[in-house]
Design a protein around this motif. Sequence first.
Motif, PDB file in Angstrom:
ATOM      1  N   MET A   1     -33.002 -20.668 -27.339  1.00  0.00           N
ATOM      2  CA  MET A   1     -31.977 -20.449 -28.338  1.00  0.00           C
ATOM      3  C   MET A   1     -31.698 -18.950 -28.421  1.00  0.00           C
ATOM      4  N   TYR A   2     -30.440 -18.582 -28.459  1.00  0.00           N
ATOM      5  CA  TYR A   2     -30.057 -17.181 -28.557  1.00  0.00           C
ATOM      6  C   TYR A   2     -30.065 -16.749 -30.024  1.00  0.00           C
ATOM      7  N   VAL A   3     -30.717 -15.642 -30.298  1.00  0.00           N
ATOM      8  CA  VAL A   3     -30.723 -15.055 -31.629  1.00  0.00           C
ATOM      9  C   VAL A   3     -30.261 -13.612 -31.468  1.00  0.00           C
ATOM     10  N   GLU A   4     -29.179 -13.261 -32.142  1.00  0.00           N
ATOM     11  CA  GLU A   4     -28.644 -11.908 -32.020  1.00  0.00           C
ATOM     12  C   GLU A   4     -29.535 -10.906 -32.746  1.00  0.00           C
ATOM     13  N   CYS A   5     -29.778  -9.785 -32.089  1.00  0.00           N
ATOM     14  CA  CYS A   5     -30.613  -8.735 -32.660  1.00  0.00           C
ATOM     15  C   CYS A   5     -29.768  -7.770 -33.489  1.00  0.00           C
ATOM     16  N   THR A  11     -37.087  -4.471 -29.653  1.00  0.00           N
ATOM     17  CA  THR A  11     -38.034  -5.455 -29.136  1.00  0.00           C
ATOM     18  C   THR A  11     -37.454  -6.148 -27.911  1.00  0.00           C
ATOM     19  N   ASP A  12     -38.265  -6.298 -26.888  1.00  0.00           N
ATOM     20  CA  ASP A  12     -37.876  -7.063 -25.710  1.00  0.00           C
ATOM     21  C   ASP A  12     -38.289  -8.514 -25.957  1.00  0.00           C
ATOM     22  N   HIS A  13     -37.371  -9.291 -26.505  1.00  0.00           N
ATOM     23  CA  HIS A  13     -37.693 -10.662 -26.883  1.00  0.00           C
ATOM     24  C   HIS A  13     -37.967 -11.561 -25.678  1.00  0.00           C
ATOM     25  N   VAL A  14     -37.375 -11.238 -24.533  1.00  0.00           N
ATOM     26  CA  VAL A  14     -37.627 -12.032 -23.331  1.00  0.00           C
ATOM     27  C   VAL A  14     -39.081 -11.828 -22.890  1.00  0.00           C
ATOM     28  N   LEU A  20     -41.867 -20.189 -30.905  1.00  0.00           N
ATOM     29  CA  LEU A  20     -41.431 -20.743 -32.187  1.00  0.00           C
ATOM     30  C   LEU A  20     -40.550 -19.728 -32.900  1.00  0.00           C
ATOM     31  N   LEU A  21     -39.462 -20.196 -33.490  1.00  0.00           N
ATOM     32  CA  LEU A  21     -38.567 -19.276 -34.208  1.00  0.00           C
ATOM     33  C   LEU A  21     -39.291 -18.544 -35.332  1.00  0.00           C
ATOM     34  N   GLU A  22     -40.249 -19.198 -35.965  1.00  0.00           N
ATOM     35  CA  GLU A  22     -40.992 -18.563 -37.057  1.00  0.00           C
ATOM     36  C   GLU A  22     -41.731 -17.312 -36.584  1.00  0.00           C
ATOM     37  N   ASP A  23     -42.012 -17.224 -35.290  1.00  0.00           N
ATOM     38  CA  ASP A  23     -42.747 -16.087 -34.736  1.00  0.00           C
ATOM     39  C   ASP A  23     -41.833 -14.958 -34.260  1.00  0.00           C
ATOM     40  N   LEU A  24     -40.537 -15.185 -34.282  1.00  0.00           N
ATOM     41  CA  LEU A  24     -39.596 -14.159 -33.833  1.00  0.00           C
ATOM     42  C   LEU A  24     -39.412 -13.106 -34.916  1.00  0.00           C
TER      43      LEU A  24
END
Length: 103
Positions: A1-5, A11-14, A20-24
């Motif tokens: 799922m794409y989440v805009e920063c 942060t390098d999210h990749v 889990l989204l809760e950990d983003l």
Amino acid sequence: MYVECPTWCSTDHVAENVRLLEDLSHSGEAADLAIPGGPGYRLLAHARLGLDPFTEDVSERQPYVLVDNQSEPFVLRPVEAEVFADRLEVFAARVRALARSAS
């Protein structure tokens, strides 16, 4: 799922590979408060922007300033961060005065 920063997120999210989204979470570059001495300096604390858009803690779903002294993190709302910065300026003036007295 794409989440805009947010624009300030570094942060390098990749590379994080969050499952889990809760950990983003989003983090900005840190500003360090260092004490001279030894080889180079010793880190006293750092501050950075943070945002945890999917956390259970609703207060952290808005941008905040995280101040971490390496033993305890402090999450500050923007108004609290402004008060903290004002207190840092007073502290810096007092340390400067102490240094001049010691000279």
